[in-house]
Design an enzyme around this catalytic site. Structure first.
Site, PDB file in Angstrom:
ATOM      1  N   ASP A   1       0.811  -1.228   0.000  1.00  0.00           N
ATOM      2  CA  ASP A   1       0.000   0.000   0.000  1.00  0.00           C
ATOM      3  C   ASP A   1       0.841   1.273   0.000  1.00  0.00           C
ATOM      4  OD1 ASP A   1      -2.190  -1.809   0.349  1.00  0.00           O
ATOM      5  OD2 ASP A   1      -1.748  -1.830   2.489  1.00  0.00           O
TER       6      ASP A   1
ATOM      7  N   HIS B   1      -3.851  -2.967  -6.834  1.00  0.00           N
ATOM      8  CA  HIS B   1      -3.145  -1.826  -7.409  1.00  0.00           C
ATOM      9  C   HIS B   1      -4.145  -0.788  -7.905  1.00  0.00           C
ATOM     10  CE1 HIS B   1       0.705  -4.363  -8.192  1.00  0.00           C
ATOM     11  NE2 HIS B   1       0.372  -4.281  -6.927  1.00  0.00           N
TER      12      HIS B   1
END
Ligand code: IMP
Ligand code: MG
Length: 335
Positions: free
Chosen positions: A17, A47
């Site tokens: 992240d 993503h």
């Protein structure tokens, strides 16, 4: 045209992240790559990509697809067939050319049994994404796994295993989730470090830049004793979650958030071989107007962002001889 020019790699320096998607998307747009490749993990990743102001999410298919670049899912990735075809439909429906997607015949298949085992045995105690990742890699290393080459449904997506031109490798998860470097067993089951991108089939000497992605504060989705639940009782840190929108792309869970751990970041930069570091989400701490980090295991409180930045720059430069460039970004940059 069967020679490799250079290989650039983007990896996460934390616990995933770290906005790798944003960097890979930017490089795909401005760079000159013949392939964009994923080298590890499966649909446990998430993503997020912005193109022309529109937000897209993928889990498995490399971000090069958004820029019409042949996109490869490498031999050390694991593939959930249903999730793969869902992503293909999603990309087709959004007008992207899915004929450019190729999967290594050697990648392993995540089965329903793997997912069941993950849900029953690991999800609760380790906070896994419950996508069957660990059981799939267990079968791979036990040499009883099923691979992509045996699946007729995937025939038209098979990669011929040839690489040429310039290559961009897109990392998944992050340095401290790596099976070797992370806080075992609170890790994922794949190799998240850039050296592992060589599993795609190129020698390490071709690596040019290693882009390391990090944020100006730390976040952790999933269970990890290094990120106790009571972090979310700290009002400042809770504000970071809210301002930074720290909710999992794959799971929707609130991420545990803490001030940047500079000790860990230095180690991650050094060991990964990061040459260019991108520190994002600076706007989030500016909005909160609190500037703190951990260094030498103690918390340091800065007056303003500039003094915090000077301190980070100095520490990274002193400790990471391979690091050439440090860039800070706010939320809307690099899109
Ligand atoms: P698994 O990869 O599903 O087995 O999960 C193992 C650990 O890695 C858990 O703590 C997950 O929360 C974490 N994890 C796996 N993939 C990601 C990701 O893409 N971002 C952040 N954390 C992840
Ligand atoms: Mg992610």
């Amino acid at each position: 045209m069967d020679k490799i020019g250079y290989v650039d790699i983007c990896c996460g320096l934390n616990w995933g992240d770290e906005a790798k998607g944003k960097i890979v998307s930017y490089l795909s747009k401005v760079g000159d790559y013949s392939f964009v490749c994923r080298w590890s993990g499966g649909n446990n990743a998430g993503h997020t990509i912005y193109k022309n102001g529109i937000k897209y999410k993928t889990h498995l298919i490399p971000s090069g697809i958004f820029y019409d670049i042949p996109s490869i899912i490498g031999p050390d990735c694991v593939l959930n067939i249903n999730s793969f075809f869902e992503e293909i439909d999603y990309l087709k429906n959004n007008g992207f050319n899915t004929n450019l997607i190729f999967i290594s015949p050697k990648a392993h298949i995540v089965t329903e049994e793997h997912i069941k085992e993950d849900k029953q045995k690991l999800h609760k105690i380790q906070g896994t994404t419950a996508k069957g990742i660990a059981p799939c890699y267990k079968d791979k290393y036990g040499r009883i796994g099923k691979t992509v080459k045996d699946i007729p449904q995937l025939k038209s997506y098979l990669w011929d295993e040839k690489l040429y031109g310039n290559i961009l490798c897109e990392g998944a998860q992050g340095f401290w989730l790596d099976i070797n470097q992370g806080n075992y067993p609170y890790v994922t089951s794949s190799n998240c470090l850039p050296y592992a991108a060589c599993s795609l089939g190129f020698p390490p000497q071709f690596i040019r830049h290693i882009y390391g992605a990090t944020k100006i504060y730390d976040t952790r989705s999933g269970i990890d004793p290094l990120f106790p639940e009571n972090l979310l009782e700290n009002q400042d840190l809770l504000q970071l979650v809210k301002i930074g929108e720290e909710y999992g792309t794959t799971t929707g869970r609130m991420r545990k958030t803490n001030w940047l751990n500079l000790d860990k970041l230095v180690d991650a930069v050094k060991i990964s071989g990061t040459t260019i570091i991108l520190i994002s989400k600076v706007d989030v701490i500016k909005k909160l107007n609190k500037y703190k980090l951990y260094h030498n295991s103690t918390i340091i409180d800065f007056e303003d962002f500039d003094s915090m930045k000077t301190y980070i720059d100095k520490t990274l430069k002193q400790n990471c001889p391979l690091l050439e460039n440090i860039t800070y970004s706010e939320k809307n940059e690099l899109k």
